[in-house]
Motif scaffolding. Structure first.
Motif, PDB file in Angstrom:
ATOM      1  N   LEU A 153      -6.106   6.260  -4.327  1.00 34.49           N
ATOM      2  CA  LEU A 153      -5.085   5.868  -5.293  1.00 34.49           C
ATOM      3  C   LEU A 153      -5.631   6.550  -6.789  1.00 34.49           C
TER       4      LEU A 153
ATOM      5  N   THR B  64      -7.122  -0.505  -2.013  1.00 41.71           N
ATOM      6  CA  THR B  64      -6.528   0.813  -1.630  1.00 41.71           C
ATOM      7  C   THR B  64      -7.159   1.870  -2.174  1.00 41.71           C
TER       8      THR B  64
ATOM      9  N   ALA C 159       1.371   4.008  -3.110  1.00 40.77           N
ATOM     10  CA  ALA C 159       1.057   5.700  -2.808  1.00 40.77           C
ATOM     11  C   ALA C 159       2.246   6.253  -3.133  1.00 40.77           C
ATOM     12  N   HIS C 160       3.394   5.786  -3.015  1.00 44.41           N
ATOM     13  CA  HIS C 160       4.809   6.333  -3.437  1.00 44.41           C
ATOM     14  C   HIS C 160       4.820   6.480  -4.818  1.00 44.41           C
TER      15      HIS C 160
ATOM     16  N   VAL D 121       1.024   9.971  -4.138  1.00 41.55           N
ATOM     17  CA  VAL D 121      -0.044  10.202  -3.378  1.00 41.55           C
ATOM     18  C   VAL D 121       0.260  10.262  -1.663  1.00 41.55           C
ATOM     19  N   GLU D 122      -0.022  11.166  -0.976  1.00 39.63           N
ATOM     20  CA  GLU D 122       0.523  11.323   0.318  1.00 39.63           C
ATOM     21  C   GLU D 122      -0.274  10.547   1.347  1.00 39.63           C
ATOM     22  N   ARG D 123      -1.566  10.167   1.064  1.00 33.88           N
ATOM     23  CA  ARG D 123      -2.353   9.448   2.145  1.00 33.88           C
ATOM     24  C   ARG D 123      -3.407   8.692   1.332  1.00 33.88           C
ATOM     25  N   VAL D 124      -3.448   7.360   1.731  1.00 34.11           N
ATOM     26  CA  VAL D 124      -4.264   6.396   0.943  1.00 34.11           C
ATOM     27  C   VAL D 124      -5.172   5.648   2.175  1.00 34.11           C
TER      28      VAL D 124
ATOM     29  N   THR E 260       0.917  -1.282  -0.002  1.00 35.54           N
ATOM     30  CA  THR E 260       0.156  -0.049  -0.122  1.00 35.54           C
ATOM     31  C   THR E 260       0.934   1.301   0.138  1.00 35.54           C
ATOM     32  N   GLU E 261       1.947   1.442   0.861  1.00 39.44           N
ATOM     33  CA  GLU E 261       2.802   2.557   0.951  1.00 39.44           C
ATOM     34  C   GLU E 261       3.707   2.685  -0.270  1.00 39.44           C
TER      35      GLU E 261
END
Length: 322
Positions: A280, A277, A133-134, A138-141, A129-130
């Motif tokens: 995104l 997730t 996002a990277h 995207v900062e927060r998912v 997930t992280e």
């Protein structure tokens, strides 16, 4: 032509490769898809190599379409291979690039083994997930576990119980609710999502007798968002939120910590849960299980969760297209 779902190989020493073959055999052409990985890791499975995602739809229903990605070595079921870590990471990056380029409809990820990735390639992320996002910038998912019986979202995820009260902030809770509401609208076609929000403490704090987080933190956030038009119930006692009659009253449950969310869905639908997730710019799903090294290569792994994840990825992508 229907855009296919990009299915990543995950850890080739786990159950991912055999489940990909099983899922394709079960789904046939119901869900257009292709697998990204090293064909050697599929053994004698029924597959056909393709040169581009666009060729996947022409592959016969009994064969798994494979977009080949060469790995450093072979894979032995049940034995982590750090030498293959770079290949696992590259496959995830390739899947994201293909969906961003409009060549795939969504990304469905098979399970990875974080320690093997760290040992073999210095993987610096807690999980898929992280990393996704990277890659998406995207900062927060938000992590959602979804099945036909229940959708749950944990506000805090992989942290110790003793750290939950400190990690639970008004900003985090508000962002989680906003991302969940937007995701249910965009990816699940719900015009006005109904969200049930659990309390942190037993009996939702019982008016402060068992904790103050509900009064001081959770309720003010809910009141503020209700004023904006969000359909929110709670904070509610978690032990009364998940029986059949209660579940009829909401579309997703916002939970304060990992087990508060995952115990009910795994109890209700252990094999059919899907990890989604939200937040995104592309659709991503995953089966709700790990690499299962203990049964890898033994023909015991059930494809139910991967089948559900592929179906959900296909449906969510269609919902985004309207």
């Amino acid at each position: 032509m229907r855009l296919p779902v990009a299915l990543t190989c995950g850890d080739p020493s786990g159950v991912g490769p055999e489940l990909a073959l099983s899922a394709r055999a079960a789904l046939g052409t119901e869900v257009p898809l292709f697998w990204i990985g090293d064909p050697r890791h599929l053994g004698a499975g029924a597959f056909q190599q393709i040169a581009t995602p666009a060729e996947a739809e022409a592959v016969p229903a009994h064969l798994l379409p494979v977009l080949a990605h060469r790995f450093a070595g072979r894979a032995v079921p049940g034995q982590p291979a750090p030498a293959n870590a770079a290949g696992v990471i590259e496959v995830i990056e390739r899947a994201v690039a293909l969906v961003q380029a409009g060549q795939a409809a969504a990304v469905c990820t098979a399970p990875i083994h974080k320690k093997a990735l760290k040992d073999g390639a210095g993987f610096a992320f807690p999980g898929h997930t992280e990393f996704l996002a990277h890659l998406a910038g995207v900062e927060r998912v938000v992590m959602m576990l979804a099945s036909p019986l229940l959708r749950v979202v944990p506000v805090t995820i992989h942290i110790a119980i003793e750290d939950v009260p400190g990690a639970l902030t008004a900003e985090l809770l508000e962002d989680t609710i906003r991302i969940t509401d937007a995701g249910l609208r965009r990816d699940f076609g719900l015009a006005k999502p109904r969200l049930a929000v659990a309390g942190l403490n037993p009996h939702a704090g019982e008016g402060g007798a068992m904790g103050w987080e509900e009064i001081n933190l959770i309720t003010p956030v809910l009141d503020r968002l209700r004023a904006e038009g969000f359909d929110l119930r709670g904070p509610s006692s978690a032990d009364t939120m998940f029986h059949a009659r209660a579940r009829e009253g909401y579309d997703a449950a916002i939970c304060m910590y990992h087990d508060q969310a995952l115990i009910p869905i795994k109890t209700l639908d252990f094999d059919g849960g899907v990890n989604v997730t939200l937040g995104l710019p592309f659709v991503r799903t995953s089966p709700d299980h790990g690499t299962a090294y203990d049964i890898a290569g033994k023909g015991l792994a059930r494809p139910d969760s991967l089948i559900a994840a592929l179906r959900m990825a296909h449906q969510m992508a269609a919902a985004r297209l309207g």
